[in-house]
Motif scaffolding. Sequence first.
Motif, PDB file in Angstrom:
ATOM      1  N   ALA A  53     -18.214-111.417  -4.173  1.00  0.00           N
ATOM      2  CA  ALA A  53     -18.170-112.436  -2.994  1.00  0.00           C
ATOM      3  C   ALA A  53     -16.212-112.250  -3.258  1.00  0.00           C
ATOM      4  N   PHE A  54     -15.640-113.141  -4.264  1.00  0.00           N
ATOM      5  CA  PHE A  54     -14.502-113.018  -4.274  1.00  0.00           C
ATOM      6  C   PHE A  54     -13.554-112.123  -3.121  1.00  0.00           C
ATOM      7  N   VAL A  55     -13.861-110.732  -3.072  1.00  0.00           N
ATOM      8  CA  VAL A  55     -13.584-109.117  -2.727  1.00  0.00           C
ATOM      9  C   VAL A  55     -13.282-109.684  -1.326  1.00  0.00           C
ATOM     10  N   ALA A  56     -14.522-110.056  -0.517  1.00  0.00           N
ATOM     11  CA  ALA A  56     -15.356-110.137   0.391  1.00  0.00           C
ATOM     12  C   ALA A  56     -14.613-110.739   1.429  1.00  0.00           C
ATOM     13  N   LEU A  57     -14.447-112.648   0.392  1.00  0.00           N
ATOM     14  CA  LEU A  57     -13.525-113.254   0.858  1.00  0.00           C
ATOM     15  C   LEU A  57     -12.046-112.720   1.753  1.00  0.00           C
ATOM     16  N   THR A  58     -11.765-112.116   0.754  1.00  0.00           N
ATOM     17  CA  THR A  58     -10.437-111.380   0.460  1.00  0.00           C
ATOM     18  C   THR A  58     -10.027-110.372   1.946  1.00  0.00           C
ATOM     19  N   TYR A  59     -10.994-109.255   1.679  1.00  0.00           N
ATOM     20  CA  TYR A  59     -11.211-108.783   3.043  1.00  0.00           C
ATOM     21  C   TYR A  59     -11.128-109.458   4.228  1.00  0.00           C
ATOM     22  N   ALA A  60     -12.024-110.346   4.350  1.00  0.00           N
ATOM     23  CA  ALA A  60     -11.897-111.613   5.335  1.00  0.00           C
ATOM     24  C   ALA A  60     -10.626-111.941   5.677  1.00  0.00           C
ATOM     25  N   VAL A  62      -7.342-110.712   4.634  1.00  0.00           N
ATOM     26  CA  VAL A  62      -6.340-109.940   5.216  1.00  0.00           C
ATOM     27  C   VAL A  62      -6.544-108.826   6.066  1.00  0.00           C
ATOM     28  N   THR A  63      -7.326-109.299   6.915  1.00  0.00           N
ATOM     29  CA  THR A  63      -8.254-108.507   8.157  1.00  0.00           C
ATOM     30  C   THR A  63      -7.784-109.725   9.235  1.00  0.00           C
ATOM     31  N   SER A  64      -7.688-111.169   9.154  1.00  0.00           N
ATOM     32  CA  SER A  64      -7.414-111.669   9.916  1.00  0.00           C
ATOM     33  C   SER A  64      -8.821-111.942  10.742  1.00  0.00           C
ATOM     34  N   ASP A  65     -10.156-112.933  10.032  1.00  0.00           N
ATOM     35  CA  ASP A  65     -11.750-112.354  10.523  1.00  0.00           C
ATOM     36  C   ASP A  65     -11.862-113.952  11.364  1.00  0.00           C
ATOM     37  N   PHE A  66     -10.914-113.485  11.471  1.00  0.00           N
ATOM     38  CA  PHE A  66     -10.869-115.753  12.138  1.00  0.00           C
ATOM     39  C   PHE A  66     -12.705-115.953  12.760  1.00  0.00           C
ATOM     40  N   SER A  67     -13.520-115.309  13.083  1.00  0.00           N
ATOM     41  CA  SER A  67     -15.087-115.520  13.090  1.00  0.00           C
ATOM     42  C   SER A  67     -15.843-116.539  11.654  1.00  0.00           C
ATOM     43  N   VAL A  68     -15.077-116.354  10.486  1.00  0.00           N
ATOM     44  CA  VAL A  68     -15.140-116.985   9.448  1.00  0.00           C
ATOM     45  C   VAL A  68     -14.247-118.358   9.157  1.00  0.00           C
ATOM     46  N   GLU A  69     -14.817-119.339   9.791  1.00  0.00           N
ATOM     47  CA  GLU A  69     -14.483-121.162   9.438  1.00  0.00           C
ATOM     48  C   GLU A  69     -13.738-121.107   8.428  1.00  0.00           C
ATOM     49  N   ASN A  70     -13.686-120.029   7.208  1.00  0.00           N
ATOM     50  CA  ASN A  70     -12.737-121.072   6.023  1.00  0.00           C
ATOM     51  C   ASN A  70     -10.874-120.065   6.563  1.00  0.00           C
ATOM     52  N   VAL A  71     -11.056-118.937   7.156  1.00  0.00           N
ATOM     53  CA  VAL A  71      -9.778-118.234   7.502  1.00  0.00           C
ATOM     54  C   VAL A  71      -9.639-118.423   8.830  1.00  0.00           C
ATOM     55  N   TRP A  72      -9.977-119.258   9.403  1.00  0.00           N
ATOM     56  CA  TRP A  72      -9.694-120.021  10.892  1.00  0.00           C
ATOM     57  C   TRP A  72      -9.046-120.926  10.346  1.00  0.00           C
ATOM     58  N   MET A  73      -9.273-121.748   9.751  1.00  0.00           N
ATOM     59  CA  MET A  73      -8.816-123.280   9.036  1.00  0.00           C
ATOM     60  C   MET A  73      -7.513-122.264   8.392  1.00  0.00           C
ATOM     61  N   VAL A  85      -3.072-113.122   0.973  1.00  0.00           N
ATOM     62  CA  VAL A  85      -3.767-112.511   0.006  1.00  0.00           C
ATOM     63  C   VAL A  85      -4.002-114.197  -0.971  1.00  0.00           C
ATOM     64  N   SER A  86      -3.039-114.026  -1.259  1.00  0.00           N
ATOM     65  CA  SER A  86      -2.683-115.590  -2.232  1.00  0.00           C
ATOM     66  C   SER A  86      -3.677-116.887  -0.964  1.00  0.00           C
ATOM     67  N   GLY A  87      -3.027-116.475   0.243  1.00  0.00           N
ATOM     68  CA  GLY A  87      -3.918-118.081   0.802  1.00  0.00           C
ATOM     69  C   GLY A  87      -6.070-118.023   0.438  1.00  0.00           C
ATOM     70  N   VAL A  88      -6.158-116.610   0.023  1.00  0.00           N
ATOM     71  CA  VAL A  88      -7.396-117.327  -0.139  1.00  0.00           C
ATOM     72  C   VAL A  88      -8.120-117.898  -1.142  1.00  0.00           C
ATOM     73  N   TRP A  89      -6.888-118.381  -2.124  1.00  0.00           N
ATOM     74  CA  TRP A  89      -7.148-119.645  -2.754  1.00  0.00           C
ATOM     75  C   TRP A  89      -5.832-121.118  -2.236  1.00  0.00           C
ATOM     76  N   GLY A  90      -5.337-120.466  -1.486  1.00  0.00           N
ATOM     77  CA  GLY A  90      -4.739-122.403  -1.347  1.00  0.00           C
ATOM     78  C   GLY A  90      -5.510-122.537  -0.115  1.00  0.00           C
ATOM     79  N   ASN A  91      -6.854-122.846  -0.268  1.00  0.00           N
ATOM     80  CA  ASN A  91      -7.377-123.724   0.309  1.00  0.00           C
ATOM     81  C   ASN A  91      -8.914-124.050  -0.746  1.00  0.00           C
TER      82      ASN A  91
END
Lengths: 662, 144
Positions: A53-60, A62-73, A85-91
Amino acid sequence: MITEIGHFSLLLALALAVVQASVPMMGAVRGDHAMMRCAVPAANGQFILILIAFVALTYAYVTSDFSVENVWMNSHSAKPMLYKVSGVWGNHEGSMLLWVLILALFGALVATFGRNLAPSLRARVLAVQGAIGVAFLLFIIVTSNPFIRLNPTPIDGKDLNPLLQDPGLAFHPPFLYLGYVGFSMAFSFAVAALIEGRVDAAWARWVRPWTLAAWIFLTCGIAMGSWWAYYELGWGGWWFWDPVENASFMPWLAGTALLHSALVVEKRDALKAWTVLLAIIAFSLSLIGTFLVRSGVLTSVHAFAVDPERGVFILAILTFFIGGALVLFAWRAPTLRPGGMFSPVSREGALIINNLFLTVACAAVFIGTLYPLFLEAITGEKISVGAPFFDMTFAPIMLPILLAAPFGPFLTWKRADLRGTAERLLVAIAIAVFGTISVYAALDGHGPYLAPIGIGLGLWLVAGAFSEILWRVKAFQVSFGETLRRAANLPRSQWGTTLAHAGVGVLVIGIIGVSAWKTEQILEMEPGDQSVIADFTVTYNGLVPRRGPNYDETVAIFEVVREGKLIGAFESSKRFYDVQRMTTTEAGIISFFFGDLYVAIGDDGPRGLTVRLWFNPLVPFIWFGASIMALGGLLSLTDRRLRVGAPRRALLHSKVQQKATT
Amino acid sequence: MTRKQRRISLLIAAALVLSASATLVITTLQNQIVYFVAPSDLDEQKIAPGQRMRLGGLVAEGSLDRYAGQKIIFDVTDLVQTVSVSYTGILPDLFREGQGVVAEGVFDGAGGFKADTILAKHDENYMPKEVAEALKEKGVWQSN
């Protein structure tokens, strides 16, 4: 697709955690070995699933997948890769995912390395760990799911808070969480031992390495956070007694006490109930810290978002685990058999003093941090408790323990000779007194009159710690070669204790130095203007515009001269971030061994650029001290006698080896 | 010493340390508490000059003045009442007119507030919690 795999893994991890929390526990009650054994694959599987799960979120990210709300925010395509990468846990959501990942990591480590544990104890420990996992996975999935999709997909993200776009984000939160969550191990062992009704030396041998590992991480995590705040916030301070800082400091204090009391359980089979209670308290404080930071009840840079539902959820988790463990403790602790006797003047007695003052200091921090919340909840009055409260209570409470610390390692178990110990510490006492007097004389009345005594206290801790090593190796009493041989044969844990205690001394010197003799100037400077601070002449050379990866920067350049010699240039800047339309200040620091020259700029007005200059004497010692402490812990951890995972075997081996070598 | 005596002496020592620390904590707490007020609370509460306070609200539009020596004067308002605040030093990066702010300092006795610490919010969509609640209480809260 990958996001869905991550989402699905998280749900599977929850299901597996439910199994881990229930089946092994039932197995332990029934004596069913097959049921108990299932804890191991469950713990390992849970870790792997959360890692996916963590790698999947990191992938989102890294690839700037803005269809994921958390990445967009929290991300933006132009953000540098380090912060993607470190922004994965910056929220909030991502940091909670990191939290459970580390929780599952510790569970998997016990499952993997715990082959020597009694099967029922291992089953129960992993079951408790699984129960914590259930609670937090449920929390993530219900209130803070990072895998929610957006439709339609936004073109670009809203970016990460610029204050967090700093290399510190890559290290500070993971280390802090490794420490926080590491105490869950001690908690799980404590609860399992209470259920079993058995606390003995073997139990302490198990708890201590985990606690020590967590403590090392927490020490590093807090020190990094302090260093980050020091250079990023541009306020020239290193510790603000901010509730969020206190939230990480309280588990550290309780964990430090736990490390010391577990020693007594291991060596002398005493203080068992107290040690179990401390293990519960240390992790409870970690949970409270998580609640304070994640619920948004506080006004802080760490409060990402305010969502009452989350606060209530964490509060429920908190009540369940802390309340449950304390009830279990009240019920089962009286059945713990009291252990060995000792006189007040003994190693045990010294460790009790350590525990008493550390827990009282922790309680003082706790009251100062939570009193405003209680008062507001009850009367609706809004108050704040500031740094002066903590300075005025914490320092006096810690003073006795700092004075006593050098004595502790000299004392023998059961009964000790205080006078003999004092004689062995004469040199350290002399160094401390001489240091105090010379600092006092050198300052000639400049600065607070208590400060030289504080420096003396730091010297006392350092000299006292090394006195013990010198005594153990019989320095100056036997030949130099013999001393070296003895030093090489000292157990690493001995060196660990010495370094950790000396580190506290170095830390004290740093704190006293910067608190007592910091100098500060606020100026308005035109290009070419000079100012003298400490023995430096600082010249302002003007502003230069610069372009960063995702911000525009106005850089003020300063030149530093000491005694006619050019030392170098340093700069402070204002950064304006493109996406969040937000300004941050970057401070400039030139670090010398004995202090930091620190500059932060304000606005450029008609009367020139506002410049704030500090000279922070001895401030690097704060981070040296913390590093030395962590290094001491690390040395102890590598001691064969403490090796994680093989306590019983190691015990046998080391006895055999000792026989072989003597 | 018997086990019982040891236990009793331990408890006495612990009780002594605890009561001494408790006294220290309580007295310090009484002296060091800083109350939070909104500008329109000032009429209702009698505040002695020199008592430390936190004043929270919005920085009134167009009220910011800068003087020589980094002296800054601005108004803090909860849209009902307004208080003039003076401060010497560098303002936080996120300090802006129309935005939330918390100032810590003392009332000068003449209706003004002398701040020594200014806290502004940490990001764009974040308002200090006390300020948001104070504004809600006065019924002037606008959520975006």
